[in-house]
Write an enzyme that holds these catalytic residues in place. Structure first.
Site, PDB file in Angstrom:
ATOM      1  N   SER A   1       0.801  -1.222   0.000  1.00  0.00           N
ATOM      2  CA  SER A   1       0.000   0.000   0.000  1.00  0.00           C
ATOM      3  C   SER A   1       0.830   1.267   0.000  1.00  0.00           C
ATOM      4  O   SER A   1       0.403   2.282  -0.524  1.00  0.00           O
ATOM      5  CB  SER A   1      -0.955  -0.007   1.200  1.00  0.00           C
ATOM      6  OG  SER A   1      -0.255  -0.282   2.393  1.00  0.00           O
TER       7      SER A   1
ATOM      8  N   HIS B   1      -5.345  -3.521  -2.398  1.00  0.00           N
ATOM      9  CA  HIS B   1      -5.025  -2.516  -3.423  1.00  0.00           C
ATOM     10  C   HIS B   1      -4.932  -3.105  -4.825  1.00  0.00           C
ATOM     11  O   HIS B   1      -4.517  -2.426  -5.759  1.00  0.00           O
ATOM     12  CB  HIS B   1      -3.719  -1.809  -3.075  1.00  0.00           C
ATOM     13  CG  HIS B   1      -3.822  -1.012  -1.828  1.00  0.00           C
ATOM     14  ND1 HIS B   1      -4.423   0.229  -1.777  1.00  0.00           N
ATOM     15  CD2 HIS B   1      -3.453  -1.296  -0.562  1.00  0.00           C
ATOM     16  CE1 HIS B   1      -4.396   0.680  -0.544  1.00  0.00           C
ATOM     17  NE2 HIS B   1      -3.819  -0.219   0.228  1.00  0.00           N
TER      18      HIS B   1
ATOM     19  N   LYS C   1     -12.091   0.300  -1.133  1.00  0.00           N
ATOM     20  CA  LYS C   1     -11.127   0.949  -2.025  1.00  0.00           C
ATOM     21  C   LYS C   1     -11.706   0.989  -3.441  1.00  0.00           C
ATOM     22  O   LYS C   1     -12.629   1.749  -3.675  1.00  0.00           O
ATOM     23  CB  LYS C   1      -9.780   0.255  -1.873  1.00  0.00           C
ATOM     24  CG  LYS C   1      -9.196   0.676  -0.511  1.00  0.00           C
ATOM     25  CD  LYS C   1      -8.034  -0.106  -0.001  1.00  0.00           C
ATOM     26  CE  LYS C   1      -7.642   0.493   1.364  1.00  0.00           C
ATOM     27  NZ  LYS C   1      -6.928  -0.415   2.234  1.00  0.00           N
TER      28      LYS C   1
END
Ligand SMILES: *Cc1c(COP(=O)(O)O)cnc(C)c1O
Length: 389
Positions: free
Chosen positions: A181, A209, A238
């Site tokens: 990240s 991610h 996300k």
């Protein structure tokens, strides 16, 4: 000393070291441009990679669920909190990542803590990449298993460590971020899978991610590398634009976590509206090749342009572009310089990253337009000149 005096001292010390955190205020929804502290700025620091946090179709799904199922889940899942929307989201997520089953958690944080703690204990060993996310680190600590940290992405070293450490433990688990990240690079999932198979260890990959951004249909890094981890963790907050997380794997794994993951068992189920939003988001994400191409292209362009300006721009094959500055004060000055020029890019300092590697974490979105990216590159050039003065 009173608590407040004691805490005031600790805060003053943080401030002296340039490590005090204060959050800027955002008015209105997340998007490529946002109103932050009353200013209209280009947002380059959100994990809303595909621009879905304010997507009309996902909002409509959430609204629809609100009308039919209400807001609160009322209890933990095993008591009275398992609602239609939860089951639907879990089916959609399992099918998305092509595993037998999936289990929702309130957050990625809760998923990692609960899962690692359920899978390993005192007689076991966990091998953890040194740059893993804080929630994986805390999950390892909480498990009471022996934790062996291996150098970042160093699979040769991990092989040596496995050879000496594995046999002393009952169970062995290797945990890694898929996309790191704060460094914007990828884990070597194929090598990790081989090592785990050879050493009789389980592999857990945190796709926070990567999900939505990398791999066919956005199924994540493992899918891109044709690797099947024993435990796949993905977040809904996300690229999927909502909130929450899930763990996917075999139906045995999911049944076991339903019984043993404390952050699942002892926590109120996520609102059904989030589950409904996630179900809709999965359908959108699977068809979002255009968005994936765009966000990765913006990231590549930023990485190249900032490196050309002389910045230490890192990462590869991901939409995270860490620009390493070094000292926390200089990093925050750079971040402020960018903000003054209408570019909101967040400075990241210890303990999120190792001391001496404070950085600006630049993250584009699929919904940015060319003019946004050009403007950001220009602002970085100006700030670089200003810092060197
Ligand atoms: C954000 C993040 C988490 C935590 O997920 P939340 O849903 O935000 O709690 C876990 N792992 C990684 C790698 C992350 O980046």
């Amino acid at each position: 000393m009173s608590m407040d005096e004691e805490l005031a001292r600790a805060l003053a010390a943080l401030e002296r070291e340039g490590l005090l955190r204060t959050a800027r205020r955002v008015d209105g929804p997340q998007g490529p441009e946002m109103t932050v502290d009353g200013r209209r700025v280009i947002c380059l620091c959100s994990n809303n990679y595909l621009g879905l946090a304010n997507d009309p179709a996902i909002l409509a799904a959430a609204r629809g669920s609100l009308e039919t199922e209400g807001l609160g889940a009322g209890a933990s899942r095993s008591i009275s909190g398992t609602m239609h929307a939860h089951r639907q989201a879990e089916a959609a997520l399992a099918s998305f990542v092509q595993r037998e089953a999936a289990l929702l958690f309130a957050s990625g944080w809760a998923a990692n803590l609960g899962t690692i703690q359920a899978l390993v204990g005192e007689d076991d060993v966990v091998f953890s990449d040194e740059l893993n996310h804080a929630s994986l680190i805390d999950g390892c600590r909480l498990s009471r298993a022996r934790v062996v940290v291996y150098p970042h992405n160093d699979t040769d070293r991990l092989a040596e460590i496995l050879a000496t450490e594995r046999s002393r433990a009952r169970r062995a688990l290797v945990v890694t971020d898929a996309v790191f990240s704060m460094d914007g690079d990828r884990a070597r999932t194929a090598q990790l899978r081989q090592l785990c198979d050879a050493a009789d260890a389980w592999l857990m990959v945190d796709e926070a991610h990567a999900l939505g951004v990398i791999g066919p249909e956005g199924r994540g890094l493992c899918a891109a590398d044709s690797v099947v981890p024993d435990v796949l963790m993905g977040t809904l907050g996300k690229a999927l634009g909502a909130q929450g997380a899930f763990v996917a794997g075999s139906s045995q794994l999911v049944r076991f976590l339903e019984n043993r993951a404390r952050s699942y068992v002892f926590s109120t189920a996520p609102s059904p509206l989030l589950a409904a939003a996630a179900t809709r988001a999965v359908a959108l994400v699977r068809q979002a090749d255009d968005r994936r191409e765009r966000v990765l292209a913006w990231a590549a362009r930023l990485r190249t342009a900032l490196a050309e300006q002389g910045w230490d721009a890192r990462g590869e094959g991901t939409c995270i572009v860490p620009v390493v500055v070094g000292h926390p004060d200089t990093t925050m000055r750079a971040s402020k310089g960018l903000f003054d020029r209408g570019v909101f890019a967040h400075g990241v300092r210890p303990p999120t990253v190792p001391a001496g590697t404070s950085r600006i974490r630049v993250v584009p979105m699929a919904t940015h337009e060319e003019r946004h990216i050009d403007r950001a590159i220009e602002a970085f050039a100006e700030v670089r000149a200003e810092l060197r003065r």
